[in-house]
Design an enzyme around this catalytic site. Structure first.
Site, PDB file in Angstrom:
ATOM      1  N   ARG A 100       0.766  -1.187  -0.074  1.00 59.64           N
ATOM      2  CA  ARG A 100      -0.033  -0.077  -0.033  1.00 59.64           C
ATOM      3  C   ARG A 100       0.761   1.148   0.054  1.00 59.64           C
ATOM      4  O   ARG A 100       1.946   1.317   0.751  1.00 59.64           O
ATOM      5  CB  ARG A 100      -1.073  -0.252   1.130  1.00 59.64           C
TER       6      ARG A 100
ATOM      7  N   ASP B 119       4.629  -0.336  -6.994  1.00 58.98           N
ATOM      8  CA  ASP B 119       3.261  -0.708  -7.638  1.00 58.98           C
ATOM      9  C   ASP B 119       2.157  -0.022  -6.861  1.00 58.98           C
ATOM     10  O   ASP B 119       0.945  -0.221  -7.416  1.00 58.98           O
ATOM     11  CB  ASP B 119       3.104  -2.436  -7.663  1.00 58.98           C
TER      12      ASP B 119
ATOM     13  N   GLU C  76      -2.239   7.651  -4.841  1.00 57.33           N
ATOM     14  CA  GLU C  76      -2.660   6.832  -6.259  1.00 57.33           C
ATOM     15  C   GLU C  76      -4.119   6.879  -6.374  1.00 57.33           C
ATOM     16  O   GLU C  76      -4.345   6.811  -7.707  1.00 57.33           O
ATOM     17  CB  GLU C  76      -2.358   5.356  -6.331  1.00 57.33           C
TER      18      GLU C  76
ATOM     19  N   HIS D 178      -0.755  -0.132  -9.502  1.00 61.28           N
ATOM     20  CA  HIS D 178      -1.355  -1.300  -8.500  1.00 61.28           C
ATOM     21  C   HIS D 178      -2.053  -2.409  -9.437  1.00 61.28           C
ATOM     22  O   HIS D 178      -2.860  -2.820  -9.366  1.00 61.28           O
ATOM     23  CB  HIS D 178      -2.464  -0.600  -7.946  1.00 61.28           C
TER      24      HIS D 178
HETATM   25  P1  NAI Z   1      -1.488 -11.424   5.183  1.00 59.66           P
HETATM   26  O1  NAI Z   1      -2.653 -10.930   5.951  1.00 59.66           O
HETATM   27  O2  NAI Z   1      -1.522 -12.803   4.742  1.00 59.66           O
HETATM   28  O3  NAI Z   1      -0.276 -11.018   5.620  1.00 59.66           O
HETATM   29  C1  NAI Z   1       0.143  -9.886   6.287  1.00 59.66           C
HETATM   30  C2  NAI Z   1       1.451 -10.045   7.247  1.00 59.66           C
HETATM   31  O4  NAI Z   1       1.795  -8.705   7.617  1.00 59.66           O
HETATM   32  C3  NAI Z   1       0.711 -10.779   8.460  1.00 59.66           C
HETATM   33  O5  NAI Z   1       1.840 -11.884   8.739  1.00 59.66           O
HETATM   34  C4  NAI Z   1       0.928  -9.906   9.552  1.00 59.66           C
HETATM   35  O6  NAI Z   1       1.095 -10.118  10.884  1.00 59.66           O
HETATM   36  C5  NAI Z   1       1.997  -8.635   9.055  1.00 59.66           C
HETATM   37  N1  NAI Z   1       1.754  -7.396   9.437  1.00 59.66           N
HETATM   38  C6  NAI Z   1       1.004  -6.776  10.148  1.00 59.66           C
HETATM   39  N2  NAI Z   1       1.380  -5.349  10.393  1.00 59.66           N
HETATM   40  C7  NAI Z   1       2.872  -5.330  10.350  1.00 59.66           C
HETATM   41  C8  NAI Z   1       3.637  -4.517  10.552  1.00 59.66           C
HETATM   42  N3  NAI Z   1       3.396  -3.338  10.940  1.00 59.66           N
HETATM   43  N4  NAI Z   1       4.908  -4.678  10.130  1.00 59.66           N
HETATM   44  C9  NAI Z   1       5.120  -5.895   9.521  1.00 59.66           C
HETATM   45  N5  NAI Z   1       4.124  -6.736   9.217  1.00 59.66           N
HETATM   46  C10 NAI Z   1       3.001  -6.574   9.618  1.00 59.66           C
HETATM   47  O7  NAI Z   1      -1.694 -10.405   3.920  1.00 59.66           O
HETATM   48  P2  NAI Z   1      -1.158 -10.827   2.358  1.00 59.66           P
HETATM   49  O8  NAI Z   1      -2.348 -11.446   1.433  1.00 59.66           O
HETATM   50  O9  NAI Z   1       0.288 -11.231   2.425  1.00 59.66           O
HETATM   51  O10 NAI Z   1      -1.161  -9.526   1.546  1.00 59.66           O
HETATM   52  C11 NAI Z   1      -0.293  -8.153   2.288  1.00 59.66           C
HETATM   53  C12 NAI Z   1      -0.642  -6.939   1.725  1.00 59.66           C
HETATM   54  O11 NAI Z   1      -0.484  -6.907   0.151  1.00 59.66           O
HETATM   55  C13 NAI Z   1      -2.251  -6.518   1.659  1.00 59.66           C
HETATM   56  O12 NAI Z   1      -2.526  -6.212   2.765  1.00 59.66           O
HETATM   57  C14 NAI Z   1      -2.391  -5.693   0.561  1.00 59.66           C
HETATM   58  O13 NAI Z   1      -2.077  -4.245   1.063  1.00 59.66           O
HETATM   59  C15 NAI Z   1      -1.167  -5.882  -0.391  1.00 59.66           C
HETATM   60  N6  NAI Z   1      -1.852  -6.514  -1.590  1.00 59.66           N
HETATM   61  C16 NAI Z   1      -1.229  -5.605  -2.783  1.00 59.66           C
HETATM   62  C17 NAI Z   1      -1.773  -6.054  -3.770  1.00 59.66           C
HETATM   63  C18 NAI Z   1      -1.427  -5.404  -5.282  1.00 59.66           C
HETATM   64  O14 NAI Z   1      -2.074  -5.793  -6.319  1.00 59.66           O
HETATM   65  N7  NAI Z   1      -0.301  -4.642  -5.286  1.00 59.66           N
HETATM   66  C19 NAI Z   1      -2.816  -7.377  -4.104  1.00 59.66           C
HETATM   67  C20 NAI Z   1      -2.971  -7.908  -2.844  1.00 59.66           C
HETATM   68  C21 NAI Z   1      -2.599  -7.650  -1.712  1.00 59.66           C
END
Ligand code: NAI
Length: 330
Positions: free
Chosen positions: A233, A257, A262, A294
């Site tokens: 993000r 990305d 954005e 994105h």
């Molecule tokens: P997830 O929920 O499986 O994993 C997120 C991880 O981040 C968890 O292990 C959590 O403990 C950790 N976390 C929480 N707060 C944190 C912090 N302050 N510092 C470090 N780690 C922290 O989520 P997933 O599926 O891995 O997605 C991650 C992010 O990717 C989403 O929240 C979204 O913002 C982004 N995303 C981007 C996309 C794109 O097209 N560019 C598409 C899908 C997701």
């Protein structure tokens, strides 16, 4: 047939949803969901929204007044939803996972492009310029990747880095030591990650606590000539601080990305407009910055999964059980 008002609809959304949909009357709107466009959903019990839609108190009030009961987020992140305000008014469901590989692979694509300067070679050879001066990269093998967030996408990215022969260190407030042991990476503090990484990649959700986790102070702790990659993000990075560090050559390259401002720009063709965002304009012009719109999620597999899970979420709601697998609670 239940009606779904579908905002920020793009041709690829229509294609994947029309293919998966049998049971709903989907009204596609090209506009993003905002206070101005929310009245379009009047009469639809469900609204489907995406990452750059605005679901604040004003929008929630308008949706509720029009009879909406269900908000279907067709994405994993939900930082653009005022969940506290929505509580008790709308059920908010999302797609927690669709293809972590899509995002992780795009992340590595950005790193490879930046490091081996493929974006420059592409332009050069199209102009019959076959010089390789200035295109020197470095071996990823043996370098250290710092991964912030070891959830689904972070883990897929770690696997890719390990496959490249990189060392991996990670920061996550909820570390999974068994996972680290089995995969062969190490959890460290955020400061140690900043100090020890050659490439830093963000894979955590945006929260109130980690807004601008990459800022002037954290950049000072990093190795000189580090690469920063953000496919999570935009607001995780203070863009002004990033720009400053790129200009001072403290950061060697950035792959973005996502961008903190954005919302009104990404997913739109702004090529004929006069750009107003000076920071973005400067970043776009830098030879060592690659910005994508994105799109890390954008694979056929991810689009099919998003459509399938979003419609299954709608089925659960309209099935009337009152319990939802993918509910986002405050
Ligand atoms: P997830 O929920 O499986 O994993 C997120 C991880 O981040 C968890 O292990 C959590 O403990 C950790 N976390 C929480 N707060 C944190 C912090 N302050 N510092 C470090 N780690 C922290 O989520 P997933 O599926 O891995 O997605 C991650 C992010 O990717 C989403 O929240 C979204 O913002 C982004 N995303 C981007 C996309 C794109 O097209 N560019 C598409 C899908 C997701």
């Amino acid at each position: 047939m239940e009606k779904i008002a579908f905002f920020d609809a793009k041709p690829y959304d229509r294609e994947s949803f029309d293919k998966a949909n049998k049971d709903y009357d989907i009204h596609y709107f090209e506009d993003k969901l905002t206070a101005e466009t929310a009245p379009l959903a009047a009469g639809c019990r469900a609204v489907c929204a995406f990452v750059n839609d605005t679901i604040d108190s004003a929008v929630i009030d308008t949706l509720c007044a029009g009879g909406t009961k269900l908000l279907l987020m067709r994405c994993a992140g939900y930082n653009n939803v005022d969940l506290k305000y929505a509580a008790g008014k709308l059920v908010v469901l999302r797609v927690p996972a669709y293809s972590p590989y899509a995002v992780a692979e795009h992340t590595m694509a950005l790193i490879l492009l930046l490091n081996r300067k493929v974006h420059k070679s592409y332009i050069r050879t199209r102009d019959f310029n076959f010089s390789i001066n200035g295109l020197t990269g470095f071996d990823l093998h043996g370098k250290t990747a710092g991964v912030i967030g070891t959830g689904k996408i972070g883990q897929a990215f770690i696997d890719i880095c390990l496959g490249f022969g990189m060392k991996v260190i990670a920061f996550d407030p909820f570390p999974n030591e068994e996972l680290a042991k089995s995969k062969g990476f190490t959890y460290v503090s955020a400061d140690d990650l900043f100090a020890g990484s050659d490439i830093i990649s963000l894979h955590c959700p945006l929260t109130a606590e980690n807004k601008h986790i990459i800022n002037e102070e954290s950049i000072k702790k990093m190795k000189k000539r580090v690469f920063i990659v953000n496919t999570s993000r935009g607001q995780l990075i203070d863009s002004e601080a990033l720009l400053h560090a790129l200009r001072e050559k403290r950061i060697a390259a950035a792959g973005l990305d996502v961008y903190e401002e954005e919302t009104d720009i990404f997913y739109e063709d702004r090529s004929a407009d006069i750009a107003h965002d000076e920071t973005l304009s400067l970043l776009v012009c830098m030879p060592n910055v690659i910005i994508t719109s994105h799109q890390a999620f954008l694979t056929e597999e991810a689009l099919s999964a998003i459509a399938a899970v979003t419609l299954a979420n709608a089925d659960e709601f309209f099935g009337g059980k009152g319990e939802y697998s993918n509910e986002i609670k405050v």
